[in-house]
Write a protein that holds these residues in place. Structure first.
Motif, short mmCIF file in Angstrom:
data_model
loop_
_atom_site.label_atom_id
_atom_site.label_comp_id
_atom_site.label_asym_id
_atom_site.label_seq_id
_atom_site.Cartn_x
_atom_site.Cartn_y
_atom_site.Cartn_z
N LYS A 156 -13.17 1.47 6.32
CA LYS A 156 -14.40 2.37 6.36
C LYS A 156 -14.42 3.36 7.51
N THR A 157 -14.14 2.87 8.80
CA THR A 157 -14.18 3.68 9.77
C THR A 157 -13.08 4.59 10.00
N LEU A 158 -11.91 4.20 9.83
CA LEU A 158 -10.65 5.00 10.27
C LEU A 158 -10.23 5.81 9.07
N HIS A 159 -10.23 5.16 7.95
CA HIS A 159 -9.81 6.03 6.59
C HIS A 159 -10.74 6.66 6.01
N ARG A 160 -12.08 6.51 6.52
CA ARG A 160 -13.28 7.31 6.30
C ARG A 160 -13.70 7.36 4.76
N ALA A 204 -15.69 5.58 1.26
CA ALA A 204 -17.01 4.55 0.85
C ALA A 204 -16.36 3.33 0.09
N ILE A 205 -14.89 3.65 -0.33
CA ILE A 205 -14.09 2.22 -0.90
C ILE A 205 -13.18 2.01 -0.11
N VAL A 206 -12.51 0.89 -0.35
CA VAL A 206 -11.50 0.56 0.52
C VAL A 206 -10.32 1.09 -0.24
N CYS A 207 -9.38 1.99 0.65
CA CYS A 207 -8.16 2.40 0.33
C CYS A 207 -7.16 1.56 -0.26
N PRO A 208 -6.09 1.82 -1.25
CA PRO A 208 -5.38 1.04 -1.57
C PRO A 208 -4.38 0.21 -0.35
N GLU A 209 -3.91 0.77 0.69
CA GLU A 209 -3.44 0.11 1.65
C GLU A 209 -3.87 -1.09 2.29
#
Length: 124
Positions: free
Chosen positions: A33-37, A39-44
């Motif tokens: 949430k902080t580094l990939h900015r 609202a949802i969790v990225c696939p990685e």
């Protein structure tokens, strides 16, 4: 029809494993949430969460398993272990401030488990 609810009994080991899993998932989500900015969790990061869930769930040590940080036999692949270590190292100080109760319970659980592991190992 019988309307009585069945009660499942959880051992302290399964509660500890679930707490460890919940803490790792929360730290990964905080990192994402902080580094990939997003609202949802990225696939990685979602892939990393799924990997951690599968490894904790299928640990070969079973209920005698120590915390993953204190385990002598590593279940994680080297690349995934390095990635998870990086994520947890980044998230740990921020997690302590954002979720102090969960971080405190996790730390107490680590300390309690490490004293149990130390007392059960034979002296040489």
């Amino acid at each position: 029809m019988d309307n009585t609810a069945t009660m499942t009994v959880q051992t302290t080991d399964s509660v500890r494993q679930q707490r460890e899993l919940d803490t790792a998932k929360a730290m990964i989500r905080l990192y994402c949430k902080t580094l990939h900015r997003g609202a949802i969790v990225c696939p990685e990061c979602e892939g990393l969460i799924n990997y951690v869930e599968s490894r904790i769930g299928s640990c070969r040590l079973g209920n005698d398993k120590p915390n993953c940080l204190q385990c002598q036999t590593q279940c994680y692949q080297p690349a995934k272990r390095l990635h998870l270590k990086h994520v947890l190292r980044w998230a740990k100080p921020k997690f302590t401030w954002r979720r102090p109760l969960q971080a405190f319970k996790f730390k107490i659980g680590m300390l309690r488990r490490s004293t149990n592991v130390d007392s059960t190992t034979p002296l040489q």
